[in-house]
Scaffold this motif. Sequence first.
Motif, PDB file in Angstrom:
ATOM      1  N   THR A 341      32.840  41.664  50.934  1.00  0.00           N
ATOM      2  CA  THR A 341      32.779  43.304  50.542  1.00  0.00           C
ATOM      3  C   THR A 341      33.940  44.075  51.160  1.00  0.00           C
ATOM      4  O   THR A 341      34.548  43.704  52.046  1.00  0.00           O
ATOM      5  N   PHE A 342      34.019  45.234  50.392  1.00  0.00           N
ATOM      6  CA  PHE A 342      34.726  46.262  50.972  1.00  0.00           C
ATOM      7  C   PHE A 342      34.248  47.568  50.366  1.00  0.00           C
ATOM      8  O   PHE A 342      34.148  47.720  49.088  1.00  0.00           O
ATOM      9  N   TRP A 343      34.117  48.551  51.220  1.00  0.00           N
ATOM     10  CA  TRP A 343      33.449  49.824  51.039  1.00  0.00           C
ATOM     11  C   TRP A 343      32.245  49.602  50.232  1.00  0.00           C
ATOM     12  O   TRP A 343      31.790  50.329  49.049  1.00  0.00           O
ATOM     13  N   GLY A 344      31.459  48.727  50.688  1.00  0.00           N
ATOM     14  CA  GLY A 344      29.767  48.408  49.897  1.00  0.00           C
ATOM     15  C   GLY A 344      30.284  47.785  48.508  1.00  0.00           C
ATOM     16  O   GLY A 344      29.051  47.557  47.935  1.00  0.00           O
ATOM     17  N   ARG A 345      31.185  47.330  48.112  1.00  0.00           N
ATOM     18  CA  ARG A 345      31.217  46.753  46.811  1.00  0.00           C
ATOM     19  C   ARG A 345      31.932  45.271  47.017  1.00  0.00           C
ATOM     20  O   ARG A 345      32.666  44.953  47.899  1.00  0.00           O
ATOM     21  N   THR A 346      31.243  44.243  46.197  1.00  0.00           N
ATOM     22  CA  THR A 346      31.613  42.693  46.453  1.00  0.00           C
ATOM     23  C   THR A 346      32.732  42.671  45.426  1.00  0.00           C
ATOM     24  O   THR A 346      32.801  43.025  44.415  1.00  0.00           O
ATOM     25  N   ILE A 347      33.788  42.094  46.224  1.00  0.00           N
ATOM     26  CA  ILE A 347      35.072  41.663  45.329  1.00  0.00           C
ATOM     27  C   ILE A 347      34.606  40.393  44.841  1.00  0.00           C
ATOM     28  O   ILE A 347      34.473  39.275  45.320  1.00  0.00           O
ATOM     29  N   PRO A 348      34.992  40.238  43.436  1.00  0.00           N
ATOM     30  CA  PRO A 348      34.842  38.928  42.641  1.00  0.00           C
ATOM     31  C   PRO A 348      35.757  37.919  43.129  1.00  0.00           C
ATOM     32  O   PRO A 348      36.800  38.067  43.894  1.00  0.00           O
ATOM     33  N   PHE A 349      35.202  36.646  43.136  1.00  0.00           N
ATOM     34  CA  PHE A 349      35.914  35.432  43.596  1.00  0.00           C
ATOM     35  C   PHE A 349      37.259  35.485  43.062  1.00  0.00           C
ATOM     36  O   PHE A 349      38.305  35.243  43.869  1.00  0.00           O
ATOM     37  N   GLU A 350      37.410  35.556  41.661  1.00  0.00           N
ATOM     38  CA  GLU A 350      38.617  35.432  40.932  1.00  0.00           C
ATOM     39  C   GLU A 350      39.818  36.539  41.437  1.00  0.00           C
ATOM     40  O   GLU A 350      40.892  36.172  41.700  1.00  0.00           O
TER      41      GLU A 350
END
Length: 450
Positions: A341-350
Amino acid sequence: MEYLKKWNNKYLKFKLRHSPQQNLFYGFLTYIVAGFLLLSLPIFQKTSTSLLDNLFIATSAVSTTGLVTVSIFDSYNFGGQFIIMLLFQLGGIGYLTFTTFMLLSTTKRITRWHKAILNSEFTLPTSIKIKDFLKSVIIYTSIMELIGAILFFVAFKIDGMETFQALWNAVFHSISAFCTAGFSLFNSGFTEYMGNGFINFIISFLAIGGSLGFIVVTDFVLLIKNKTHKLSFTTKIILIGLSILLSIAFLFFYFYEPTITTLNGSTRIYAAFFQAMSAMTTVGFNTLDFGNFSTPILIATVFLMYIGASPSGTAGGLKITTLTAVFAIIKSRLRGSHQITFWGRTIPFERLYIATSSFIFYTSLIFLGLFILTFSEEFSLDKILFEVASALGTVGISMGITGDLSSVGKITIILLMFIGRLGVLTFGLAIWSRSVANNENKTLEDDIAV
């Protein structure tokens, strides 16, 4: 007429046999070859220029790098300079961007093949449509370059230039600055304008405007049109990341570079900001000689060139978004989290997969280029590293060794500039990926035939 139709059909089949990445590879290569052949014609030269130097200049222009082995003003006449300007204009806005925009303007639609190419070159958030993106690219580029040309013309006239000379220099340098190409008609670059606040402002305005990326511009245009539209997460990362890195770099240059600390007043501020901005946006102009900089500042500059600015813009480098993703991976692993995560957002695996692949491939190319040049050249390690980072990041600033490189060195830099413009992953996929599947070819073929 029948011959043209057959040739066109063969060309369509060639396009459909290859993946979008391979089409980009051949597209930019075509630009370079065309530019090389034109620049090699004596009618465009003031003095005889070697074929390798012409190839170097053509590649540097298409890749919007700005590294040169010969003087642009002394080696090429007006026609040659115009060709170079056209090459970095095409390289700056991207392959097929202008032609696709014209297709969209006349037919009100674009083919799946064009969409596939553009999606491969520009990684767009789901909230931005390609049609909106294309319009923003062309309109924004035209407005910015026109404003830049007008401002440059006023500045050069104030400086005492003759009208036509001022006009040509204004147009050339405006496009060069916005496309972060770094090409100049002045042999000493902009070193004579180090204390000229107006010139410093114009270049910074254009370079930052171009390096912010067309994603950011399109996002703000949509926000103006529709108040309910929200800025994408990508735009927020780009704006905040660029602001933080540029501010830190400016302070570092201002307080710790000896050649800058000796300057007084506003000149010191201009010099510190301009050099940091030039490396970060990959515009490649300079008002000071980087060959005289201290080792810590050179390392900081290499880092800025390595990172670059934002994706889907005119700047090169690894990109701020990639750095953010890599940082998020490290942070999450250190905290023992299985979710990135970054700034509370989950970053997609892709996205993580693309970021880590880019990071590894980009860094490997830096070391490979460094390794080759340490064999072929007799310059110090810091100068070679600086040159390699500048070439792959399509920056264009140098410690003064470009013109003295051996043939092997020049060819190595040519390859790095080409890969840097194409994008390391796009280059890798173009070389190693298989052609698109037959059923996908059939879909694209039907769409093009409409």
